[in-house]
Scaffold this active site. Structure first.
Site, PDB file in Angstrom:
ATOM      1  N   ARG A  38      72.727  45.684  15.260  1.00 26.83           N
ATOM      2  CA  ARG A  38      72.196  46.695  14.345  1.00 26.83           C
ATOM      3  C   ARG A  38      73.140  46.766  13.150  1.00 26.83           C
ATOM      4  O   ARG A  38      74.279  47.215  13.256  1.00 26.83           O
ATOM      5  CB  ARG A  38      72.130  48.051  15.045  1.00 26.83           C
ATOM      6  CG  ARG A  38      71.573  49.174  14.170  1.00 26.83           C
ATOM      7  CD  ARG A  38      70.086  49.028  13.977  1.00 26.83           C
ATOM      8  NE  ARG A  38      69.480  50.263  13.495  1.00 26.83           N
ATOM      9  CZ  ARG A  38      68.915  50.417  12.305  1.00 26.83           C
ATOM     10  NH1 ARG A  38      68.903  49.408  11.443  1.00 26.83           N
ATOM     11  NH2 ARG A  38      68.370  51.564  11.975  1.00 26.83           N
ATOM     12  N   GLU A  95      73.413  48.509  10.493  1.00 25.73           N
ATOM     13  CA  GLU A  95      73.908  49.825  10.078  1.00 25.73           C
ATOM     14  C   GLU A  95      75.132  50.252  10.884  1.00 25.73           C
ATOM     15  O   GLU A  95      76.014  50.945  10.388  1.00 25.73           O
ATOM     16  CB  GLU A  95      72.780  50.846  10.246  1.00 25.73           C
ATOM     17  CG  GLU A  95      73.123  52.252   9.797  1.00 25.73           C
ATOM     18  CD  GLU A  95      71.949  53.189   9.980  1.00 25.73           C
ATOM     19  OE1 GLU A  95      72.192  54.395  10.197  1.00 25.73           O
ATOM     20  OE2 GLU A  95      70.801  52.722   9.905  1.00 25.73           O
ATOM     21  N   ASP A  96      75.201  49.815  12.152  1.00 23.53           N
ATOM     22  CA  ASP A  96      76.300  50.221  13.040  1.00 23.53           C
ATOM     23  C   ASP A  96      77.516  49.305  12.952  1.00 23.53           C
ATOM     24  O   ASP A  96      78.658  49.777  12.929  1.00 23.53           O
ATOM     25  CB  ASP A  96      75.824  50.229  14.501  1.00 23.53           C
ATOM     26  CG  ASP A  96      74.899  51.397  14.800  1.00 23.53           C
ATOM     27  OD1 ASP A  96      74.818  52.316  13.983  1.00 23.53           O
ATOM     28  OD2 ASP A  96      74.254  51.361  15.865  1.00 23.53           O
ATOM     29  N   ARG A 149      77.663  45.823  11.221  1.00 22.43           N
ATOM     30  CA  ARG A 149      77.704  44.652  10.336  1.00 22.43           C
ATOM     31  C   ARG A 149      79.054  44.500   9.640  1.00 22.43           C
ATOM     32  O   ARG A 149      79.591  43.395   9.539  1.00 22.43           O
ATOM     33  CB  ARG A 149      76.605  44.731   9.270  1.00 22.43           C
ATOM     34  CG  ARG A 149      76.609  43.528   8.309  1.00 22.43           C
ATOM     35  CD  ARG A 149      75.609  43.707   7.177  1.00 22.43           C
ATOM     36  NE  ARG A 149      74.249  43.770   7.659  1.00 22.43           N
ATOM     37  CZ  ARG A 149      73.507  42.711   7.952  1.00 22.43           C
ATOM     38  NH1 ARG A 149      74.023  41.497   7.860  1.00 22.43           N
ATOM     39  NH2 ARG A 149      72.267  42.849   8.377  1.00 22.43           N
ATOM     40  N   GLU A 169      63.733  41.225  18.432  1.00 16.15           N
ATOM     41  CA  GLU A 169      64.714  40.158  18.646  1.00 16.15           C
ATOM     42  C   GLU A 169      65.081  40.068  20.117  1.00 16.15           C
ATOM     43  O   GLU A 169      65.078  38.982  20.719  1.00 16.15           O
ATOM     44  CB  GLU A 169      65.987  40.428  17.835  1.00 16.15           C
ATOM     45  CG  GLU A 169      65.917  40.083  16.378  1.00 16.15           C
ATOM     46  CD  GLU A 169      67.253  40.316  15.683  1.00 16.15           C
ATOM     47  OE1 GLU A 169      67.290  40.203  14.454  1.00 16.15           O
ATOM     48  OE2 GLU A 169      68.246  40.622  16.366  1.00 16.15           O
TER      49      GLU A 169
END
Length: 499
Positions: free
Chosen positions: A28, A30-31, A33, A94
């Site tokens: 994810r 947003e968490d 990267r 995914e």
């Protein structure tokens, strides 16, 4: 942290597929990267693990085909479960695809629970439960598939990161993934592994793996006999012991700048940025690899000095304990490159059963006395050679005249030689197929009865295929009627033939 070795070993046992990536990273953005996933990706690339990370595709309503292909073409997947992972329908799609590939292809799956309770993932409680409350409103047709994928992933032995230094966790993950996944990269058919252990032993002596020195070895010999296969085998066996790795195929056929950029992409974090100048690329390669332990294979190298100087470079380009493997037909490169250990691929020739040689892939001149002498020297040892194919896949083709005393191994079953302009001297009794298309012959026999002994068809009891297409023959001998096993006779394009 539970061990993942057993799960990986069992998952990797199904039939090997041709994969584009070693690892697919699902996370994810947003968490994680810009922190954990970025650091993990950096270490994967540094270890020479070819990793797909979604840093360019545009998010939309549906998962993109490029992403599905990347998952399917990956040997393994690392799934980073974080607090908001389940908020993303894209991430859940995914994951569902990853778990399907696990079942269908035996893809290795390594879950990482990053500051989340594995129970929340498995049972869809906590932040995962809240996310599914929302998904139930609009995506009822997909929710069950997503739940099943989370349950399955949650039950796999995993890494749970809650406390401690992230760098230490990443080291353990890299060690695990590199030691287990890369051990399953070998994809050679069993018949191609005959004699490989002997080659490995001899080449390992030249590489001197325990030495701090940069070692450059060269595997040389005529084309089509398996030099590339040996290099691939050695590469797969030892690659996990290096910080970075690259296998550059068909160097002689590929333009220099493309090779340089591929080398940078394979070995350097952030190497996706292409360089447009060959001298600048050489400078970056030298400076980037000078302090790194690298394994580089330059396959099918010719005497193009520009490539030798700006791609292969010198020993000083590479860090301590680096190993460089070169395959070539050109023995003269031994001195040019200051090779530490030459390995002439003639040993084991007595076990070779098949040779397929595409003359159009080489800049080498095939009409020299030296080349014929080299081929004859090798053929003498090939008592088990059954199939010989000499052809051109593109271009105008080659016209070749063999010396009168040129002899072939005695047990050939199939011979395919395009563009031949001379006689062939071999035992016709064992032949099953003859393909001499585009050969410049006008008769099937000569006064000395040598042209493949084709005038003596009565001796070819097992011949099933005869291709003389686009040749200059004018007539067929009456003895062709004695070919009782013949199934295919190709005379297409024989404009001078009288029937």
């Amino acid at each position: 942290m539970a061990s993942t070795s057993a799960q990986m070993a069992s998952d990797s046992s199904p039939s090997m597929r041709r994969c584009l990536y070693d690892v697919f990273l699902s996370f994810r953005g947003e968490d994680t990267r810009d922190n954990f996933t970025d650091h993990l990706h950096t270490h994967l690339v540094q270890r020479g693990i070819k990793t797909f990370i979604d840093d360019q595709l545009t998010r939309g309503e549906e998962i993109q085909p490029e992403l599905l292909k990347a998952i399917e073409k990956s040997r393994s997947s690392i799934v980073v479960f974080s607090k908001k992972y389940a908020d993303s329908r894209w991430c859940l799609e995914e994951l569902a695809t990853i778990m399907e590939c696990r079942q269908k292809y035996g893809q290795v799956v390594l879950p990482i629970f990053y500051h989340v309770d594995p129970g929340d993932v498995r049972k869809q409680t906590g932040s995962f439960g809240a996310a599914f409350t929302e998904h139930e409103k609009n995506w009822k047709n997909k929710v069950q598939r997503w739940r099943e994928a989370l349950i399955e992933a949650g039950n796999i032995s995993r890494f749970h990161i809650e406390v401690g230094y992230e760098s230490e966790h990443i080291k353990k993950i890299i060690t695990n993934i590199s030691s287990v996944i890369l051990s399953y990269k070998l994809s050679f058919p069993k018949e191609n592994l005959v004699g490989m252990d002997d080659h490995m032993k001899n080449i390992s002596l030249g590489l001197n793996m325990e030495s701090n020195d940069v070692r450059m070895i060269m595997i040389y010999g005529i084309g089509g006999i398996g030099k590339t296969t040996i290099a691939q085998y050695v590469y797969e066996q030892i690659s996990r012991r290096f910080e970075c790795c690259s296998f550059l195929e068909n160097v002689e056929r590929t333009e220099l700048l493309g090779l340089q950029n591929q080398l940078l992409k394979d070995t350097i974090v952030g190497g996706n940025k292409k360089i447009s100048n060959t001298h600048q690329a050489a400078y970056v390669i030298e400076n980037s690899l000078h302090f790194r332990k690298a394994l580089i294979v330059f396959d099918s190298v010719d005497d193009d000095m520009n490539k030798l100087e700006l791609l292969v470079g010198t020993h000083n380009w590479f860090g301590k304990r680096s190993k460089i493997i070169i395959t070539t037909r050109d023995k003269h490169l031994l001195n040019t490159l200051k090779v530490d250990h030459p390995y002439e691929y003639e040993e084991g020739m007595q076990n070779v059963e098949t040779i397929s040689l595409d003359l159009s892939t080489s800049k080498e001149i095939w009409l020299t006395t030296e080349i014929f002498a080299q081929i004859k020297k090798v053929f003498v040892k090939m008592k088990k050679l059954r199939l010989l194919k000499v052809y051109t896949s593109y271009g105008d083709g080659y016209k070749m005249t063999l010396p009168n005393d040129f002899e072939f191994p005695p047990n050939l079953r199939y011979i395919h030689w395009e563009g031949l302009e001379s006689s062939l001297n071999f035992n016709e009794k064992n032949l099953v197929a003859i393909n001499l298309k585009s050969s410049n012959m006008k008769e099937l026999w000569e006064s000395d009865k040598r042209f493949c002994s084709l005038g003596a068809f009565h001796a070819m009891k097992f011949l099933r295929e005869l291709n003389l297409g686009r040749t200059g023959i004018k007539e067929l001998p009456s003895s062709i009627g004695s070919l009782t096993s013949l199934e295919i006779l190709d005379l297409s394009g024989c404009s001078n033939l009288y029937l």
